[in-house]
Design a protein around this motif. Sequence first.
Motif, PDB file in Angstrom:
ATOM      1  N   CYS A  73      36.276  44.839 105.998  1.00 15.21           N
ATOM      2  CA  CYS A  73      37.103  45.043 104.710  1.00 15.21           C
ATOM      3  C   CYS A  73      38.228  45.440 105.030  1.00 15.21           C
ATOM      4  O   CYS A  73      39.320  44.827 104.869  1.00 15.21           O
TER       5      CYS A  73
ATOM      6  N   ARG B 237      37.777  37.710 109.308  1.00 15.53           N
ATOM      7  CA  ARG B 237      38.673  38.419 108.509  1.00 15.53           C
ATOM      8  C   ARG B 237      38.971  39.585 109.844  1.00 15.53           C
ATOM      9  O   ARG B 237      38.733  40.844 109.860  1.00 15.53           O
TER      10      ARG B 237
ATOM     11  N   GLN C 163      43.712  42.232 109.531  1.00 18.52           N
ATOM     12  CA  GLN C 163      43.083  42.606 108.297  1.00 18.52           C
ATOM     13  C   GLN C 163      43.260  44.168 108.051  1.00 18.52           C
ATOM     14  O   GLN C 163      42.308  44.934 108.053  1.00 18.52           O
TER      15      GLN C 163
ATOM     16  N   PRO D 106      44.715  46.754  99.056  1.00 16.18           N
ATOM     17  CA  PRO D 106      45.154  47.257  97.872  1.00 16.18           C
ATOM     18  C   PRO D 106      44.185  48.389  97.412  1.00 16.18           C
ATOM     19  O   PRO D 106      43.057  48.325  97.697  1.00 16.18           O
TER      20      PRO D 106
ATOM     21  N   GLU E 248      44.306  39.688 104.057  1.00 14.13           N
ATOM     22  CA  GLU E 248      45.027  39.438 102.801  1.00 14.13           C
ATOM     23  C   GLU E 248      46.542  39.719 103.219  1.00 14.13           C
ATOM     24  O   GLU E 248      46.951  40.594 103.792  1.00 14.13           O
TER      25      GLU E 248
ATOM     26  N   TRP F  95      45.502  35.235 102.469  1.00 16.22           N
ATOM     27  CA  TRP F  95      44.959  35.079 101.146  1.00 16.22           C
ATOM     28  C   TRP F  95      45.734  35.874 100.122  1.00 16.22           C
ATOM     29  O   TRP F  95      46.208  36.996 100.596  1.00 16.22           O
TER      30      TRP F  95
ATOM     31  N   GLY G  37      45.288  38.529  97.231  1.00 16.84           N
ATOM     32  CA  GLY G  37      43.956  39.516  96.584  1.00 16.84           C
ATOM     33  C   GLY G  37      44.145  39.276  95.314  1.00 16.84           C
ATOM     34  O   GLY G  37      44.894  38.966  94.494  1.00 16.84           O
TER      35      GLY G  37
ATOM     36  N   ARG H 255      44.111  41.674  93.061  1.00 21.88           N
ATOM     37  CA  ARG H 255      45.067  42.709  92.334  1.00 21.88           C
ATOM     38  C   ARG H 255      46.593  42.199  92.491  1.00 21.88           C
ATOM     39  O   ARG H 255      47.610  42.819  91.554  1.00 21.88           O
TER      40      ARG H 255
ATOM     41  N   LYS I 229      42.003  34.663  95.388  1.00 26.89           N
ATOM     42  CA  LYS I 229      40.970  35.166  94.838  1.00 26.89           C
ATOM     43  C   LYS I 229      41.115  34.982  93.199  1.00 26.89           C
ATOM     44  O   LYS I 229      42.091  35.459  92.852  1.00 26.89           O
TER      45      LYS I 229
HETATM   46  C1  PEP Z   1      39.056  42.146  99.826  1.00 32.46           C
HETATM   47  O1  PEP Z   1      38.697  41.074  99.930  1.00 32.46           O
HETATM   48  O2  PEP Z   1      39.083  43.131 100.471  1.00 32.46           O
HETATM   49  C2  PEP Z   1      39.413  42.658  98.610  1.00 32.46           C
HETATM   50  C3  PEP Z   1      40.206  43.836  98.285  1.00 32.46           C
HETATM   51  O3  PEP Z   1      39.149  41.528  97.406  1.00 32.46           O
HETATM   52  P1  PEP Z   1      39.695  41.376  96.111  1.00 32.46           P
HETATM   53  O4  PEP Z   1      41.115  41.069  96.088  1.00 32.46           O
HETATM   54  O5  PEP Z   1      38.897  40.145  95.668  1.00 32.46           O
HETATM   55  O6  PEP Z   1      39.383  42.700  95.344  1.00 32.46           O
END
Ligand code: PEP
Length: 467
Positions: free
Chosen positions: A71, A110, A114, A118, A236, A265, A267, A269, A291
């Motif tokens: 994560c 990841r 990474q 957020p 992210e 990517w 995210g 939020r 996402k």
């Molecule tokens: C993540 O992939 O760690 C994440 C925070 O996902 P999401 O933006 O989908 O909540």
Amino acid sequence: MSPRSDWSPDSWRSRPALQQPVYGDRKALARAVAELERLPPLVTSWEIESLKSQLADAASGRAFLLQGGDCAESLAECTSPAITAKLKILLQMSLVLVFASRRRVIRVGRFAGQYAKPRSADFEEVAGARLPSYRGDLINRAGASAAERAADPELLLRAYERSALTLNFIRALVDGGFADLHHPEYWDLGWVEHSPLAAEYRRMVAALGESLRFMETLAGQPVAEMNRVDFYTSHEGLHLLYEQAQTRRVPHREGWYDLTAHFPWIGMRTSDPEGAHAEFFRGIANPIALKVGPATTPERLARLLDLLHPDDEPGRLTLVHRFGARGIAAGLPPLLETVRASGKNVLWCCDPMHGNTETTGSGRKTRRFDDILGELEQAFELHAAHGTRLGGVQFELTGENVTECTGGARGLTNDGLERDYRSQVDPRLNYEQSLEMAMRIARRMGPESDQPADAALGSPPRIAPTR
Ligand code: PEP
Ligand code: CO
């Protein structure tokens, strides 16, 4: 991708930028960003383009995307055992998926970047004190003091360097034959011996070895491509000053590349089409992922498809849905319909982690194995019912024996979580749970009738990140 005349690497600054840290020392921030602008890139445009064409294959069913890792990476865990364990589990999972689906598997970590997270709140209570939230090692420190929680521009450089160290080690391992399919024993993880799944896994490895020998007998020579396997990097793209500092033009190609990772990517939020992140991502030539989840209305997705995927370039856009096992049946179909109505091609990927997070009575964030698997199984079914194709999966996982998610073959319980819970942010599948997950989805996927085994094994020559 054709360059956009109304875009520049800093045009996002005219838009509201969510989830950006506030730095006390603006001069120190400017110095760190200037240094990042001078330093060499972490990845190259030809690796990025190679991945893009492989993702285009996944979108059309000729390959499958396996994306996984922490994560949040931590600077302290940039160690040889942690990195090799992650590569090993991704290799093992991909082998299982290749075996079952007869499709090429694209491995994206990841990792190597990474480091930014957020958060839903800017502040949190820690041991009775109100502190700024921990936002990942790119930004601040996880410790429980105000000094540690202050955003520190030096961390931008430390995280860039750790990303480079991680990538350097991965490239060297791959170059040295670590991922050689002739020698799956190189990437066995110690406790596979004791796993309830060991026998099934060994059977697959043996069968794969047979296929490889068969092909080599036919060809009369070793299959050289099997000596090396590619890994690509993703994270992210949250901290826009960091991403911008490494976004460049390159010789002999059009457009701008974000060279912090192959596959960044957006995210959940920060996916507002009017926001700074959509603006930044719109202009980079990388393949990108977005996402999508309960907050993504069809109107919002339609707007994002226009912005991020105007040319329908093959491999450009991956949509990663994350609804949760209880939300996907109602949430996904309207989005499938929106993409169908747009006439555009995307790669559909399922993140079965982020919609399935819960908190135990003792305050631990966890996820149940059965919810994760349940969301994935529904994803396969919903796509099939709509005539679309699930072309990839994204997991939060580790190659180590942590106890963060419950369930799986050993039936880890809430009480068992205390044994080795390490994640600073979200709970990850451990090694055994990850391998079991791959086996369970492999049973679902089954071989595609138009994909003979050798098509999956003998992939066309590709540029590996090591070249
Ligand atoms: C993540 O992939 O760690 C994440 C925070 O996902 P999401 O933006 O989908 O909540
Ligand atoms: Co997470």
